[in-house]
Design a protein around this motif. Structure first.
Motif, PDB file in Angstrom:
ATOM      1  N   GLU A 389       0.826  -1.211   0.000  1.00  0.00           N
ATOM      2  CA  GLU A 389       0.000   0.000   0.000  1.00  0.00           C
ATOM      3  C   GLU A 389       0.858   1.259   0.000  1.00  0.00           C
ATOM      4  O   GLU A 389       0.514   2.254  -0.647  1.00  0.00           O
ATOM      5  N   ARG A 390       1.968   1.208   0.734  1.00  0.00           N
ATOM      6  CA  ARG A 390       2.866   2.375   0.779  1.00  0.00           C
ATOM      7  C   ARG A 390       3.448   2.643  -0.609  1.00  0.00           C
ATOM      8  O   ARG A 390       3.494   3.787  -1.074  1.00  0.00           O
ATOM      9  N   ILE A 391       3.910   1.591  -1.279  1.00  0.00           N
ATOM     10  CA  ILE A 391       4.491   1.745  -2.615  1.00  0.00           C
ATOM     11  C   ILE A 391       3.443   2.270  -3.591  1.00  0.00           C
ATOM     12  O   ILE A 391       3.689   3.189  -4.385  1.00  0.00           O
ATOM     13  N   ALA A 392       2.234   1.693  -3.537  1.00  0.00           N
ATOM     14  CA  ALA A 392       1.165   2.128  -4.433  1.00  0.00           C
ATOM     15  C   ALA A 392       0.805   3.591  -4.182  1.00  0.00           C
ATOM     16  O   ALA A 392       0.547   4.350  -5.124  1.00  0.00           O
ATOM     17  N   ALA A 393       0.801   4.000  -2.919  1.00  0.00           N
ATOM     18  CA  ALA A 393       0.449   5.380  -2.590  1.00  0.00           C
ATOM     19  C   ALA A 393       1.489   6.363  -3.110  1.00  0.00           C
ATOM     20  O   ALA A 393       1.156   7.426  -3.646  1.00  0.00           O
ATOM     21  N   VAL A 394       2.775   6.013  -2.961  1.00  0.00           N
ATOM     22  CA  VAL A 394       3.842   6.906  -3.421  1.00  0.00           C
ATOM     23  C   VAL A 394       3.784   7.070  -4.942  1.00  0.00           C
ATOM     24  O   VAL A 394       3.851   8.184  -5.477  1.00  0.00           O
ATOM     25  N   ILE A 395       3.680   5.951  -5.656  1.00  0.00           N
ATOM     26  CA  ILE A 395       3.644   6.031  -7.115  1.00  0.00           C
ATOM     27  C   ILE A 395       2.349   6.696  -7.577  1.00  0.00           C
ATOM     28  O   ILE A 395       2.317   7.405  -8.594  1.00  0.00           O
ATOM     29  N   GLY A 396       1.263   6.510  -6.805  1.00  0.00           N
ATOM     30  CA  GLY A 396      -0.004   7.141  -7.149  1.00  0.00           C
ATOM     31  C   GLY A 396       0.026   8.646  -7.066  1.00  0.00           C
ATOM     32  O   GLY A 396      -0.875   9.326  -7.585  1.00  0.00           O
ATOM     33  N   CYS A 397       1.047   9.200  -6.415  1.00  0.00           N
ATOM     34  CA  CYS A 397       1.198  10.653  -6.326  1.00  0.00           C
ATOM     35  C   CYS A 397       2.060  11.219  -7.451  1.00  0.00           C
ATOM     36  O   CYS A 397       2.329  12.425  -7.492  1.00  0.00           O
ATOM     37  N   THR A 398       2.506  10.357  -8.351  1.00  0.00           N
ATOM     38  CA  THR A 398       3.399  10.783  -9.434  1.00  0.00           C
ATOM     39  C   THR A 398       2.605  10.960 -10.731  1.00  0.00           C
ATOM     40  O   THR A 398       1.826  10.078 -11.115  1.00  0.00           O
ATOM     41  N   ALA A 399       2.800  12.075 -11.387  1.00  0.00           N
ATOM     42  CA  ALA A 399       2.146  12.333 -12.675  1.00  0.00           C
ATOM     43  C   ALA A 399       3.093  11.953 -13.808  1.00  0.00           C
ATOM     44  O   ALA A 399       4.262  12.328 -13.805  1.00  0.00           O
ATOM     45  N   PHE A 400       2.568  11.173 -14.771  1.00  0.00           N
ATOM     46  CA  PHE A 400       3.367  10.715 -15.901  1.00  0.00           C
ATOM     47  C   PHE A 400       2.946  11.440 -17.179  1.00  0.00           C
ATOM     48  O   PHE A 400       1.767  11.771 -17.367  1.00  0.00           O
ATOM     49  N   GLU A 401       3.897  11.647 -18.060  1.00  0.00           N
ATOM     50  CA  GLU A 401       3.678  12.391 -19.298  1.00  0.00           C
ATOM     51  C   GLU A 401       2.698  11.649 -20.209  1.00  0.00           C
ATOM     52  O   GLU A 401       2.793  10.430 -20.384  1.00  0.00           O
ATOM     53  N   ALA A 402       1.730  12.403 -20.791  1.00  0.00           N
ATOM     54  CA  ALA A 402       0.724  11.792 -21.672  1.00  0.00           C
ATOM     55  C   ALA A 402       0.762  12.365 -23.078  1.00  0.00           C
ATOM     56  O   ALA A 402      -0.157  12.154 -23.866  1.00  0.00           O
ATOM     57  N   GLY A 403       1.808  13.108 -23.415  1.00  0.00           N
ATOM     58  CA  GLY A 403       1.921  13.635 -24.772  1.00  0.00           C
ATOM     59  C   GLY A 403       1.603  15.116 -24.862  1.00  0.00           C
ATOM     60  O   GLY A 403       1.082  15.728 -23.936  1.00  0.00           O
ATOM     61  N   GLN A 404       1.894  15.685 -26.018  1.00  0.00           N
ATOM     62  CA  GLN A 404       1.720  17.113 -26.249  1.00  0.00           C
ATOM     63  C   GLN A 404       0.263  17.532 -26.066  1.00  0.00           C
ATOM     64  O   GLN A 404      -0.646  16.993 -26.709  1.00  0.00           O
ATOM     65  N   GLY A 405       0.044  18.493 -25.171  1.00  0.00           N
ATOM     66  CA  GLY A 405      -1.292  19.038 -24.963  1.00  0.00           C
ATOM     67  C   GLY A 405      -2.206  18.178 -24.112  1.00  0.00           C
ATOM     68  O   GLY A 405      -3.331  18.596 -23.816  1.00  0.00           O
ATOM     69  N   ALA A 406      -1.772  16.981 -23.732  1.00  0.00           N
ATOM     70  CA  ALA A 406      -2.617  16.092 -22.918  1.00  0.00           C
ATOM     71  C   ALA A 406      -2.300  16.262 -21.438  1.00  0.00           C
ATOM     72  O   ALA A 406      -1.175  16.591 -21.055  1.00  0.00           O
ATOM     73  N   THR A 407      -3.296  16.034 -20.627  1.00  0.00           N
ATOM     74  CA  THR A 407      -3.110  16.133 -19.177  1.00  0.00           C
ATOM     75  C   THR A 407      -2.288  14.945 -18.681  1.00  0.00           C
ATOM     76  O   THR A 407      -2.582  13.789 -19.040  1.00  0.00           O
ATOM     77  N   PRO A 408      -1.248  15.178 -17.884  1.00  0.00           N
ATOM     78  CA  PRO A 408      -0.485  14.056 -17.324  1.00  0.00           C
ATOM     79  C   PRO A 408      -1.412  13.113 -16.552  1.00  0.00           C
ATOM     80  O   PRO A 408      -2.423  13.545 -15.985  1.00  0.00           O
ATOM     81  N   PHE A 409      -1.076  11.838 -16.560  1.00  0.00           N
ATOM     82  CA  PHE A 409      -1.939  10.856 -15.916  1.00  0.00           C
ATOM     83  C   PHE A 409      -1.246  10.248 -14.698  1.00  0.00           C
ATOM     84  O   PHE A 409      -0.014  10.309 -14.549  1.00  0.00           O
ATOM     85  N   VAL A 410      -2.041   9.680 -13.812  1.00  0.00           N
ATOM     86  CA  VAL A 410      -1.529   8.948 -12.651  1.00  0.00           C
ATOM     87  C   VAL A 410      -2.007   7.509 -12.753  1.00  0.00           C
ATOM     88  O   VAL A 410      -3.012   7.216 -13.417  1.00  0.00           O
ATOM     89  N   VAL A 411      -1.295   6.617 -12.107  1.00  0.00           N
ATOM     90  CA  VAL A 411      -1.674   5.210 -12.134  1.00  0.00           C
ATOM     91  C   VAL A 411      -2.046   4.753 -10.727  1.00  0.00           C
ATOM     92  O   VAL A 411      -1.521   5.260  -9.733  1.00  0.00           O
ATOM     93  N   GLU A 412      -2.975   3.828 -10.680  1.00  0.00           N
ATOM     94  CA  GLU A 412      -3.307   3.132  -9.445  1.00  0.00           C
ATOM     95  C   GLU A 412      -2.990   1.657  -9.633  1.00  0.00           C
ATOM     96  O   GLU A 412      -2.833   1.185 -10.764  1.00  0.00           O
ATOM     97  N   PHE A 413      -2.898   0.946  -8.531  1.00  0.00           N
ATOM     98  CA  PHE A 413      -2.552  -0.471  -8.595  1.00  0.00           C
ATOM     99  C   PHE A 413      -3.658  -1.324  -8.003  1.00  0.00           C
ATOM    100  O   PHE A 413      -4.289  -0.960  -6.998  1.00  0.00           O
ATOM    101  N   ASP A 414      -3.896  -2.483  -8.628  1.00  0.00           N
ATOM    102  CA  ASP A 414      -4.634  -3.552  -7.985  1.00  0.00           C
ATOM    103  C   ASP A 414      -3.602  -4.332  -7.183  1.00  0.00           C
ATOM    104  O   ASP A 414      -2.563  -4.736  -7.713  1.00  0.00           O
ATOM    105  N   LEU A 415      -3.891  -4.525  -5.903  1.00  0.00           N
ATOM    106  CA  LEU A 415      -2.890  -5.051  -4.966  1.00  0.00           C
ATOM    107  C   LEU A 415      -3.344  -6.381  -4.386  1.00  0.00           C
ATOM    108  O   LEU A 415      -4.496  -6.536  -3.969  1.00  0.00           O
ATOM    109  N   GLY A 416      -2.442  -7.340  -4.354  1.00  0.00           N
ATOM    110  CA  GLY A 416      -2.720  -8.631  -3.728  1.00  0.00           C
ATOM    111  C   GLY A 416      -1.533  -9.100  -2.921  1.00  0.00           C
ATOM    112  O   GLY A 416      -0.384  -8.878  -3.315  1.00  0.00           O
TER     113      GLY A 416
END
Length: 443
Positions: A389-416
């Motif tokens: 959960e800690r790892i997923a939360a940290v990465i979930g706060c990171t915005a990744f590039e989505a291309g010219q003019g597009a809004t950066p996206f974030v990822v969530e994880f399904d965790l098991g």
């Protein structure tokens, strides 16, 4: 000790004068203890209980105590047993086999912090032994941990008071190289420019400034484990308990002989350097050429082979082992980045982040394009879920590039998560974690 509660720490002491208060304090902090009055009783406790570490009270110790650390470790084998001694550090620097010697009486918060570090180092050493076998099978030899033979490097921070200068001289007489910094700004400049094995903080008239520097160390991932000794007056407004809870490793006063304080600093530096050597040995895997090229993590096949060995090792050492699955969620708002290939381009960065966020003794792997797995030695199920959960939360706060003019996206994880009960159940545990990842999402 209440029925059903598992002791984690063995205290070997002839009486309760110092061991009693320490045991009570450690129990309150979650480090459940059991006390042995003799070596024979200690050996029975080690064979019957799942002891993670031992503390030996050197008060009243006689010649029969020589080699005690080695005998206690042998009674606990093959599980590695870190052993801390409570008493005056040896002025002749003899190797008595203890991982660390701290002056009595030990404050429970101080002991708990040191125990956490020592136990993690022991688990990392066990992980290295298993990793050596895994990589040797594929023709790659990992070098054994190698201790840096150079003098210990100590950063002394604070005003140039006479007592502080005397301590610096005592450290130099014990073979340490001392660098002085009069301000916090200068201190952190030094800390970012070169490595140090220990930090000495002079509290002086403003102990809270020294504690703020210690807090700065604990907030920095690179400096987090660097031990810090606080040198403060007996009548200081800050209590020893407050200092230990703020991350200080040891506390001394000007009334303490400089030679003793210097030895205590050297002891902290010695244990820290050992920890660094083990970490460095484990990190050799990154340069083996066997890792996933895009993320630097274990490949699927390498992870499977290593996990099987870890399961056998965990059973032999009577330690828990858990696995964690992290799969990039199929969120509706990820359709555009996924169609444009932006999620795939972010995966190497995501994998690299996972590799930096796990403990050095953990094994992180990339099992599929968007599926990652962790093997967490000496970790029960609830702690494994917290790590995921800690790892997923940290990465979930990171915005990744989505291309010219597009809004950066974030990822969530399904965790098991799942706990590995035996080597035979490795596959089942992975299936459990994978199935859970399809139905549960990291909060």
């Amino acid at each position: 000790m209440a029925a059903g509660i598992q002791a984690r720490v063995l205290i070997v002491a002839r009486d309760d004068s110092t061991a009693g208060p320490l045991a009570e304090g450690l129990d309150r902090l979650g480090w459940r203890t059991v006390t042995a009055r003799s070596e024979a009783a200690a050996a029975v406790a080690l064979s019957d209980l799942h002891i993670q570490a031992a503390i030996v009270d050197l008060a009243g110790a006689d010649e029969s105590a020589a080699g005690l650390a080695d005998r206690l470790r042998a009674a606990c084998a093959p599980r590695r047993l870190p052993i801390m001694a409570m008493g005056a550090p040896d002025p002749f620097q003899k190797d008595h086999g203890y991982d660390l010697t701290l002056a009595a009486p030990l404050h429970p918060a101080q002991a708990a912090m040191r125990l956490e570090s020592l136990v993690r180092t022991a688990v990392a050493e066990e992980e290295f032994e298993v990793r050596v076998e895994t990589f040797a099978e594929r023709g790659h030899i990992l070098d054994e941990p190698e201790l840096d033979p150079s003098p210990f490097r100590v950063l002394a921070i604070g005003e140039p008071a006479p007592q502080f200068l005397a301590l610096s001289n005592a450290l130099q007489r014990n073979g340490a190289e001392v660098v002085g910094a009069f301000t916090a700004f200068t201190a952190f400049d030094y800390l970012h420019e070169r490595p140090f094995d220990a930090v000495v903080l002079w509290a002086g008239d403003n102990p809270h400034e020294a504690l703020s520097i210690a807090a700065g160390l604990r907030r920095n991932t690179r400096l987090y484990h660097t031990p810090a000794l606080l040198y403060m007056r007996a009548e200081s407004a800050v209590t020893a308990a407050e200092a230990y809870h703020r991350g200080i490793s040891d506390v001394a006063s000007p009334e303490t002989p400089e030679t003793e304080t210097a030895l205590r600093v050297v002891e902290l530096a010695r244990a820290f350097r050992r920890q660094k050597a083990v970490r460095s040995a484990l990190e050799q895997a990154r340069g083996s050429g066997l890792m996933d090229a895009a993320t630097g993590l274990f490949t699927r096949d390498l992870f499977a082979a290593h996990l099987m060995r870890l399961a056998r090792s965990s059973r032999e050492r009577n330690r828990p082992l858990s696995v964690c699955m992290l799969k990039v969620s199929e969120k509706p708002d990820l359709k555009a980045p996924r169609a444009g290939g932006w999620v795939a381009r972010a995966v190497p960065q995501i994998g690299s982040m996972i590799g930096r966020l796990v403990r050095v003794e953990d094994t992180a792997a990339r099992l599929a394009p968007e599926v990652f797995a962790l093997a967490l030695p000496a970790t029960p199920l609830h702690a494994a879920r917290a790590a995921g959960e800690r790892i997923a939360a940290v990465i979930g706060c990171t915005a990744f590039e989505a291309g010219q003019g597009a809004t950066p996206f974030v990822v969530e994880f399904d965790l098991g998560v799942a706990e590995v009960a035996s080597p035979e159940s490795v596959g089942y545990a992975l299936e459990q974690a994978a199935a859970m990842a399809h139905t549960l999402k990291a909060s």
